[in-house]
Enzyme design. Sequence first.
Site, short mmCIF file in Angstrom:
data_model
loop_
_atom_site.label_atom_id
_atom_site.label_comp_id
_atom_site.label_asym_id
_atom_site.label_seq_id
_atom_site.Cartn_x
_atom_site.Cartn_y
_atom_site.Cartn_z
N HIS A 1 0.86 -1.21 0.00
CA HIS A 1 0.00 0.00 0.00
C HIS A 1 0.89 1.26 0.00
O HIS A 1 0.94 1.99 0.99
CB HIS A 1 -0.85 -0.08 1.28
CG HIS A 1 -1.96 0.90 1.39
ND1 HIS A 1 -1.79 2.27 1.37
CD2 HIS A 1 -3.30 0.71 1.58
CE1 HIS A 1 -2.96 2.86 1.54
NE2 HIS A 1 -3.89 1.96 1.66
N GLU B 1 -1.19 1.51 -5.22
CA GLU B 1 -1.01 0.27 -4.47
C GLU B 1 -0.96 -0.96 -5.39
O GLU B 1 -1.79 -1.09 -6.29
CB GLU B 1 -2.13 0.14 -3.45
CG GLU B 1 -2.21 1.35 -2.52
CD GLU B 1 -3.54 1.51 -1.84
OE1 GLU B 1 -4.16 0.48 -1.50
OE2 GLU B 1 -3.99 2.67 -1.65
O1 TA6 Z 1 -6.22 1.75 -0.20
C1 TA6 Z 1 -7.15 2.76 0.05
C2 TA6 Z 1 -7.84 2.46 1.37
O2 TA6 Z 1 -8.51 1.22 1.33
C3 TA6 Z 1 -8.77 3.62 1.68
O3 TA6 Z 1 -10.13 3.23 1.60
C4 TA6 Z 1 -8.36 4.03 3.08
O4 TA6 Z 1 -9.09 3.31 4.05
C5 TA6 Z 1 -6.88 3.66 3.06
O5 TA6 Z 1 -6.87 2.39 2.43
C6 TA6 Z 1 -6.17 3.69 4.37
O6 TA6 Z 1 -6.62 2.68 5.21
P1 TA6 Z 1 -6.04 2.69 6.73
O7 TA6 Z 1 -6.65 1.48 7.38
O8 TA6 Z 1 -4.56 2.61 6.63
O9 TA6 Z 1 -6.49 4.00 7.29
#
Ligand code: TA6
Length: 300
Positions: free
Chosen positions: A168, A272
């Site tokens: 991510h 990601e």
């Molecule tokens: O990858 C995007 C996502 O799924 C968003 O929806 C947001 O929730 C982000 O990940 C961050 O997630 P986190 O649990 O690290 O706050």
Amino acid sequence: MTRQSLEQLNKTFGADPAVRFETGNGGLIRAVLSANAGEAHVYLHGAHVSHFQPKGHAPVLFMSARSIFEPGKPIRGGVPICFPWFGQSGNPMHGFGRLTEWTVESAGRQSDGSVSITLALSSNDWTRSMWPHEFVARFTARISATLEMSLEVTNRSQGELSYEEALHTYFVVSDIRQVLVHGLEGATYRDKANKMQPRQRDNQPLRFSAETDSVYPSNTATCIIEDPGLRRRISVEKHDSRTTVVWNPWIDKAKAMPDFGDDEWPGMLCIETANTAENRIHLAPGQSHTIRAVIRTESM
Ligand code: TA6
């Protein structure tokens, strides 16, 4: 799982100054990898790459000034490893891989001058309490002028292992409102910021003018972030990854995250490298799968 001490790590892996372990933020141990062409920091917590900087370039990975560095909590920035699920497919959000300390298996300079580290996470009572399966996950980061990351998962269960995964990656950008992303032209995606509406991109590079949270299934394209403000391009090449996620929280979501500054959203973008939902991985007993991302920068 016995915790590895700073002294033990530097004794075992620190013969070459290319690899040094130190106490990082929050008292968490991190590896400092110094290659001739670039440097990186990797926390044992979450096997989390928190910093990457090619020599002569600005840092490539965004890290929130408000990030928490605590066992059991995700680091906000760098490259969180989402495993064995993505998003709310399970609890906790994005899985447990980013919430626990991984074990350093190897670290050192390679014959090509790059410097790499491999960390492992094996199933244990804590993971079994959330996900009743036997596995070994191995994360390798290899640093030169390029950041190469791979996550190998091996099924140690008697039955099939089915999981989601994502590297991510949070990138530094000068101003998200000036940035273009090439590579996703014409692609279909699900708009997570709008009730997962199925949509299709036009044939123009992606620009940003609002909260963006887009999941591109069955997409293997290399994405290129074109950043006129930093006069650089960042390419995100991927291997054995069929999902790409693009995320910028914008104003309201930024305010809603306690570990993210209200004014930080213009300076970051997540591209990601993932396998989620219909692209999730299925392993027979004893089988392994490796997802890989290769991050390169070039001046414009
Ligand atoms: O990858 C995007 C996502 O799924 C968003 O929806 C947001 O929730 C982000 O990940 C961050 O997630 P986190 O649990 O690290 O706050």
